[in-house]
Enzyme design. Structure first.
Site, short mmCIF file in Angstrom:
data_model
loop_
_atom_site.label_atom_id
_atom_site.label_comp_id
_atom_site.label_asym_id
_atom_site.label_seq_id
_atom_site.Cartn_x
_atom_site.Cartn_y
_atom_site.Cartn_z
N CYS A 60 -21.04 -70.81 5.11
CA CYS A 60 -22.34 -71.50 5.21
C CYS A 60 -22.28 -72.88 4.55
O CYS A 60 -21.73 -73.02 3.46
CB CYS A 60 -23.42 -70.64 4.54
N CYS A 64 -26.47 -72.92 -2.10
CA CYS A 64 -27.26 -72.00 -2.93
C CYS A 64 -26.36 -71.43 -4.03
O CYS A 64 -25.35 -70.75 -3.73
CB CYS A 64 -27.85 -70.89 -2.06
N CYS A 67 -24.91 -67.79 -4.06
CA CYS A 67 -24.53 -67.12 -2.81
C CYS A 67 -23.02 -67.05 -2.55
O CYS A 67 -22.33 -68.08 -2.48
CB CYS A 67 -25.20 -67.81 -1.62
N CYS A 104 -32.48 -54.99 9.23
CA CYS A 104 -32.56 -56.43 8.89
C CYS A 104 -31.20 -57.08 9.11
O CYS A 104 -30.21 -56.66 8.49
CB CYS A 104 -32.93 -56.60 7.42
N CYS A 135 -35.99 -57.08 11.70
CA CYS A 135 -36.12 -58.21 10.78
C CYS A 135 -34.86 -59.04 10.90
O CYS A 135 -33.76 -58.47 11.04
CB CYS A 135 -36.28 -57.70 9.35
N CYS A 195 -41.47 -61.84 5.44
CA CYS A 195 -40.77 -61.16 4.35
C CYS A 195 -40.27 -62.29 3.45
O CYS A 195 -39.42 -63.08 3.87
CB CYS A 195 -39.60 -60.35 4.90
N ARG A 267 -40.21 -54.98 -2.44
CA ARG A 267 -38.90 -54.34 -2.26
C ARG A 267 -37.98 -54.57 -3.45
O ARG A 267 -37.72 -55.72 -3.85
CB ARG A 267 -38.23 -54.84 -0.98
#
Ligand code: SAM
Ligand code: DTB
Ligand code: SF4
Length: 321
Positions: A60, A64, A67, A104, A135, A195, A267
């Site tokens: 990616c 972040c 991550c 998801c 999701c 979400c 969650r």
């Protein structure tokens, strides 16, 4: 600063100060308030079950700091291509057999390319056809992209605020808070459930935790699902050496989410693998009523299915039907 009353009919808007006052309550008082709100809105023995699958892993371009899938960090995560639709459906069938209600699918993208989005739409339609809620989390979206996802049958879009607006720049520099809010508003406008949550344990202080919860609770409509992640500190990421999170501090954040977003599913998300049964039980008492189920999250380990079965049996809790 007074703590807003959870019983007023109109959904209150929450300031950072008001949430900070909640987080600072004596623990028994905070848990009592959270449990009261929880029981007014949900069966406290039932837990919503979602299963995650990484449909496109690693490589990616974003930065972040938490991550393992960011291309810029050496985390040992192998970058892969977008999965084939049939392989995704096989995973979805297996998740359903193990009790998942929602499936998801996550992709390590800054934002999806249109031809990839078409493939994801086929996955959504297929998963929906199995009788599961759908999701996806694909990064930033435009209005037309959300409209396509809605037509494919998407029930939920996951896009997190991650932390407070003030702390955000310390964690991510390749996109700004407003970009996230813009994506969330496209999702909402398309009629897809939201979400949206964040991560605790990234070196933020109590004020930042309050800021995250206040930002979530103050969205024009609160998110239907609120994932509260405890940082999974992955070697090679800038946050690898973050101080371990205090379990009671984490429970406080869950309780604040429950009180400020009474009707949302809260969650208990990443980080359960490192959490004791007792800490998880406190999270359920504090109003958490959803988990990620399955031995893996996206790239890291989750609490195992057999451990969760034993925990649920021990607590007399069960999957929501
Ligand atoms: N690339 C898309 C995006 O960022 O929106 C979707 C996938 S991304 C992995 C989804 C979310 O996972 C992030 O927003 C973050 O909140 C959470 N996450 C990622 N790595 C994590 C970690 N090491 N610990 C806890 N949560 C994490
Ligand atoms: C969310 O808030 N947590 C999930 C899901 N949404 C996509 C992801 C957790 C990822 C943990 C690190 C990993 O396994 O790569
Ligand atoms: Fe990319 Fe999402 Fe990971 Fe950020 S959280 S680096 S956008 S996969």
């Amino acid at each position: 600063m007074p703590v807003p009353d959870s019983h007023i009919a109109v959904e209150p808007r929450w300031s950072r100060e008001a949430v900070a006052a909640l987080l600072a309550l004596p623990f028994p008082e905070l848990l009592y308030r959270a449990q009261t709100v929880h029981r007014e809105n949900f069966d406290p023995t039932q837990v919503q079950i979602s299963t995650l699958l990484s449909i496109k892993t690693g490589g990616c371009p974003e930065d972040c700091g938490y991550c393992p899938q960011a291309a810029g960090y050496e985390t040992g995560t192998k970058a892969g291509k977008l999965m084939q639709v049939e392989a995704v459906l096989a995973e979805a069938r297996a998740a359903k057999e193990k009790g998942a209600q929602r499936f998801c699918m996550g992709a390590a993208w800054r934002s999806p390319k249109d031809h990839d989005l078409d493939t994801v739409c086929d996955m959504i339609a297929g998963v929906k056809g199995l009788g599961l809620e759908t999701c996806v989390t694909l990064g930033m979206l435009t209005g037309p992209q959300t409209a396509k996802l809605k037509v494919a049958g998407l029930d939920y879009y996951n896009h997190n605020l991650d932390t407070s607006p003030e702390y955000y720049g310390k964690v991510i520099t390749t996109r700004v808070y407003q970009d996230r809010l813009d994506t969330l508003s496209h999702v909402r406008d398309a009629g897809i459930n939201v979400c949206c949550g964040g991560i605790v344990g990234m070196g933020e202080d109590e004020g930042d935790r309050a800021g995250l919860i206040a930002a979530l609770a103050s969205l024009p409509t609160p998110p239907e699902s609120v994932p509260i992640n405890a940082l999974v500190a992955v070697e090679g990421t800038p946050l690898a050496k973050s101080a371990p999170l205090d379990a009671i501090d984490f429970v406080r954040v869950v309780a604040a989410a429950r009180i400020t977003m009474p009707k949302s599913y809260v969650r208990l998300s990443a980080g359960r693998e490192a959490m004791s049964d007792e800490a998880q039980a406190l999270c359920f008492l504090a109003g958490a009523n959803s988990i990620f189920h399955g031995d893996k999250l996206l790239t890291t380990k989750n609490a195992t299915v057999s451990h969760d079965d034993a925990l649920f049996a021990k607590l007399g809790m069960r999957a929501a039907s």
